[in-house]
Design a protein around this motif. Structure first.
Motif, PDB file in Angstrom:
ATOM      1  N   VAL A 179      48.070  33.950  45.955  1.00  0.00           N
ATOM      2  CA  VAL A 179      48.432  33.732  44.555  1.00  0.00           C
ATOM      3  C   VAL A 179      49.359  34.843  44.076  1.00  0.00           C
ATOM      4  O   VAL A 179      49.441  35.911  44.684  1.00  0.00           O
ATOM      5  CB  VAL A 179      47.164  33.694  43.670  1.00  0.00           C
TER       6      VAL A 179
ATOM      7  N   GLU B  20      47.632  36.491  38.756  1.00  0.00           N
ATOM      8  CA  GLU B  20      46.402  35.736  39.013  1.00  0.00           C
ATOM      9  C   GLU B  20      45.429  36.553  39.855  1.00  0.00           C
ATOM     10  O   GLU B  20      44.207  36.532  39.624  1.00  0.00           O
ATOM     11  CB  GLU B  20      46.745  34.426  39.712  1.00  0.00           C
TER      12      GLU B  20
ATOM     13  N   THR C 271      41.459  36.118  47.544  1.00  0.00           N
ATOM     14  CA  THR C 271      42.884  35.879  47.313  1.00  0.00           C
ATOM     15  C   THR C 271      43.753  36.333  48.476  1.00  0.00           C
ATOM     16  O   THR C 271      44.949  36.054  48.500  1.00  0.00           O
ATOM     17  CB  THR C 271      43.361  36.585  46.032  1.00  0.00           C
TER      18      THR C 271
END
Length: 438
Positions: A411, A415, A424
């Motif tokens: 991301v 974010e 992530t």
């Protein structure tokens, strides 16, 4: 998706093209890695389909952030690797005496038990006779959560030919030859860390074992070892605390190299600051932990230019124990972050695994979520783990010419900061070589 381009005999190992990634200060770009370094950053860089260039690996970044790889600035790698062969007996693992006894008695009789993470809140203070009552039929050794104390039962002492009350304070080096070998899951340590975007470690053992560098070379990450290619670690104990002049003499003997002084009490910090004043600071000097930093010492730290490598997750992980164990006058000064950063003191973090979580993202969340006035902004919390290995308080950036220790996220950065989660992380590269991918 990670896809291999057409190989070429002229391409060095680790030549990579990462397309369409978000790089701070550059926007959505492509990044080329060559010979282990970031070679070029720009839009629509030539790739493996171009006749004049081949690459070993072509990565579609899909707009995810490309960050400097995370570096754990204070970790104990062999102890972390030994956890797979250990029984966890900390307050989060066993909740009372019965759970502790059950954990010690599990497994075949007669085999050594290595138990770790213990705190006296579980079943009180330990010595050989207390352990004998819990597990009399097998050799047992229990490590305190601090990592500084081992307690052995009578069976373990007899097996090793040792005597005494079974309590060994900071005697790991002496005890190494008396215990059976422990299986070290270094592969697991490296794999789990890579999945979290960790591309480097600073091993913080005060007395590196013989052959440690060769052993840790099995990890895919870049490793620095205190006392070898990282600052010399100096342990302080309140019961044997040197005078400021005595400590200054040790610092002077270590010069021109930097030192990393273990400071977990108010008096240890004060003695260290006086000694640094007398010996003179050196570039790269560090305070390890900085567990208690009184407000009046913060300008002093800034003047000396010393970096504080701390553990902002400990107040969250150990809050119940700190409320009972820490002097009331010190509780407002524990593991400072924001007040140091705002004063211009370089700050970085290490997980201190296995004595704390091995997950740097959990440390970042703890640093950003504190309710005691020491909370960092989320971007600054990320930088606790992006510092240069030799200058932990100086964040690295993704730019041409730097070593390609990189963390690719699923991301964009905005974010990712909202989550501060290892979920992530998509891939990590150490010196341009992919060490994990998702």
């Amino acid at each position: 998706m990670l896809t291999r381009g057409a190989p070429s005999r002229d391409v060095l190992l680790g030549d990579v093209l990462i397309r369409d990634v978000e790089v701070e200060g550059a926007g959505r770009v492509d990044v080329r890695i060559a010979a282990g370094r970031v070679a070029e950053i720009g839009r629509r860089l030539a790739g493996p389909c171009d006749l004049d260039l081949d690459v070993d690996l072509d990565v579609d970044g899909r707009g995810g952030a490309l960050l400097p790889g995370l570096h754990d600035h204070h970790v104990h790698l062999l102890a972390t690797a030994a956890q797979a062969a250990s029984v966890r007996v900390g307050p989060a693992d066993v909740h009372d005496r019965d759970g502790f006894v059950e954990a010690l008695r599990a497994g075949p009789p007669g085999e050594w038990v290595r138990a770790v993470g213990y705190h006296q809140n579980v079943a009180g203070d330990l010595d050989r006779w207390a352990l004998d009552a819990y597990a009399p039929d097998r050799p047992v050794r229990v490590q305190h959560r601090s990592g500084e104390l081992w307690v052995w039962n009578s069976a373990a002492l007899r097996a090793a030919g040792l005597e005494g009350d079974g309590r060994f304070w900071r005697e790991d080096e002496r005890l190494r030859g008396f215990t059976p070998p422990v299986r070290l899951d270094l592969e697991g340590v490296g794999r789990r860390a890579a999945a979290l975007g960790v591309t480097g470690f600073t091993n913080a053992d005060p007395h590196p074992a013989d052959g440690l560098a060769a052993t840790l070379a099995a990890l895919p990450q870049r490793v620095q070892i205190m006392g070898i290619d990282a600052p010399l670690k100096i342990l302080l104990d309140d019961t044997t605390l040197p005078t400021p002049d005595e400590l200054a003499a040790r610092l002077t003997a270590a010069r021109p190299g930097p030192v990393a002084v273990h400071c977990v009490t108010r008096v240890q910090l004060l003695v260290t600051l006086l000694a640094l004043d007398a010996a003179g600071p050196a570039t790269g000097d560090r305070i390890e932990h900085g567990s208690v930093i009184p407000a009046e010492t913060i300008p002093w730290l800034r003047r000396l230019g010393v970096t504080v490598v701390t553990q902002p997750h400990f107040p969250a992980e150990r809050g119940r124990e700190y409320a009972a164990d820490v002097d009331a006058g010190d509780r407002d000064h524990l593991y400072r972050c924001r007040s140091l950063a705002e004063a211009g003191v370089p700050v970085a973090a290490g997980t201190d695994a296995p004595f704390g979580t091995h997950d740097p993202w959990a440390v970042m969340r703890a640093a950003a979520g504190r309710a005691d006035g020491e909370a960092l902004g989320r971007r600054r919390a990320l930088d606790l783990f992006t510092g240069e290995p030799g200058r932990p308080g100086r964040p690295r950036t993704v730019r041409a010419g730097v070593r390609a220790d990189l963390c690719l996220l699923h991301v964009p950065l905005r974010e990712a900061l909202g989550e501060l989660s290892g979920e992530t992380v998509r891939a990590a590269f150490a010196g341009g070589v992919p060490i994990t991918s998702a």
